[in-house]
Design an enzyme around this catalytic site. Structure first.
Site: not given
Ligand code: EPU
Length: 437
Positions: A115, A22-23, A120, A401, A309
């Protein structure tokens, strides 16, 4: 509304193959907007986040077409206005910031959903795009970005290795004017997969999958397109391995990359599972009559550390293991909302923000629990495999999802579980009105 009904106590056996990740698929669908020629994504599972992405693509003017497992993505003129209900449906809507800014010159994105794992923010996405020349205005409910001319290359350090922000900046840099260096980038396999897709379409990218990524921008949309098979889903592979750890038995997880879930497989080995990994698959086995060992102290982190995850999946495995365990999630503030469901099944657990303490040695029993989020919901289904009796996981839409049909996948391995339709409020009112007549 749907729920999942699970009857525990069945040993698992068989072979299974994880779908495309998915990601990877979600950013790839967005990245297709950057391509001047048609793209095809192969083997895309029918997930609700994929459906939401396809709806978003249509809403901005693109014309994705599903042909069985493949998605065709013809080039299209797009607008930069994302409808709030689609932005709110998933976190993956943030992947449209850079492509729509590049393609439409302006993008208005209502704040992304997904989620409820805690706050975030998207400040790193915005800081990077701002450094590339985007003008940004934010309100309480949306962010609007504009560019005058093309974005320009930049030497930018991410304040933390955010997966989403790395993908946003990679996509923007691929189409910017001049060279970009991204430092402190996320290194998750999904980053290298998106870079491979962009390279196929003509982007010049080096170092994706390492903390320093160099991109020579195309000063506009990418010239090509092509056919891409996204990565196998490492979290789905971990889910199947966790299922056999809980239920017992022996399964082969095929066509995946065990190296992409190495910390999770190491954890299972330490807990007492037999794991044999090859280059493109692994077997996981556990004698159901011998309890697993607990005493784990896990901490999640950015790649290549223990993936956030997989933390709820590990928690499910540790519920019945011998001895106390602790998991700390360094990424999200509310990763362990599934603890309430574990407790309802008879586990001794305490969640406090980023920490989960697990008493171990639980005799799980069936219960009616609620999926709080995608991975927490999957973890509750797994725990129910080890519980006596027939239990229910409500609000199972969260699980759709990220897994096309988790109950059907587990059923092919011998588990007894299925989706059951719950009557909607309206149907229930009609049914009770008819009974009263
Ligand atoms: N963060 C910030 N500022 C930003 C971006 C992120 O503070 O501009 C913080 C977030 O709040 C969090 C941390 O950085 O505490 C990590 O966030 P990251 O951006 O790495 O995660 P994401 O891109 O929001 C993706 C996956 C998640 C997975 C994480 C970590 C998708 C759609 N989601 O989220 O997957 O847990 O990377 O590997 O790609 C899931 O599949 O259920 C899921 C939540």
């Amino acid at each position: 509304m749907e729920r999942i009904k699970i009857t525990g106590g069945r040993v698992l056996e068989g072979r299974i193959r994880p779908a495309a990740a998915k990601n990877s698929v979600l950013p790839l669908l967005a990245a297709s907007l950057l391509c001047s020629r048609p793209c095809v994504l192969r083997g895309v599972p029918r997930l609700s986040d994929v459906d939401a992405s396809l709806a978003l693509l249509r809403a901005v003017g693109a014309g994705p077409v599903r042909r069985g497992p493949d998605i065709l993505l013809p080039p299209a003129a797009v607008c930069g206005h994302v409808p709030p209900e689609l932005a709110g449906a998933m976190r993956g809507s943030v992947f449209y910031l850079a492509p729509l800014l590049v393609r439409a010159g302006t993008v208005e994105l209502p704040l992304p959903g997904g989620c409820r794992l805690g706050p975030r923010p998207i400040d790193i996405h915005l800081a990077g795009l701002g450094a590339m020349g985007a003008e940004i205005s934010e309100s309480e409910s949306a962010v609007t970005l504009r560019r005058q001319g093309s974005l320009h290359g930049v030497d930018f350090t991410l304040r933390l290795p955010s997966v989403g922000a790395t993908l946003t900046l990679l996509m923007a840099a691929a189409c910017a004017r001049g060279e970009t260096v991204l430092r402190g980038a996320a290194c998750e396999p999904e980053i290298a997969d998106t870079a491979a897709f962009l390279r196929m379409a003509g982007a010049q990218i080096e170092g994706a999958g390492t903390p320093v990524i160099r991109v020579r921008g195309a000063a506009g949309p990418l010239p090509g397109g092509g056919v891409h098979l996204p990565l196998p889903d490492r979290i789905a592979a971990a889910t199947y391995a966790a299922a056999v750890a809980l239920a017992g038995g022996r399964i082969a997880v095929e066509h995946c990359r065990p190296g992409h879930l190495a910390p999770f497989l190491r954890f299972l080995r330490t807990a007492g599972c037999e794991i044999t990994a090859g280059p493109d698959g692994f077997t996981a086995a556990r004698d159901p009559d011998i309890p697993l060992w607990g005493g784990a102290d896990l901490c999640t982190g950015a790649w290549p550390e223990f993936a956030t995850d997989t933390a709820p999946l590990a928690a499910a495995v540790l519920l019945c293991a011998r001895g106390e365990s602790h998991i700390h999630d360094a990424l999200f503030q509310n990763r362990f909302a599934c603890a309430e469901g574990f407790a309802a099944m008879g586990a001794l657990v305490r969640a406090d923000g980023r920490d989960l303490w697990i008493g171990g040695d639980a005799q799980l029993h069936a219960a009616c629990v609620t999926a709080p989020d995608l991975r927490g919901g999957a973890a509750l289904v797994l725990a129910a495999l080890a519980a006596g009796g027939t239990g229910t996981v409500m609000d199972s839409g969260h699980i759709r999802r990220g897994y096309q049909d988790l109950p059907a996948e587990l059923t092919t391995l011998g588990a007894r579980c299925t989706y059951v339709k719950t009557m909607s409020d309206a149907t229930m009112k009609t049914a009770s009105a008819m009974q009263m007549r």
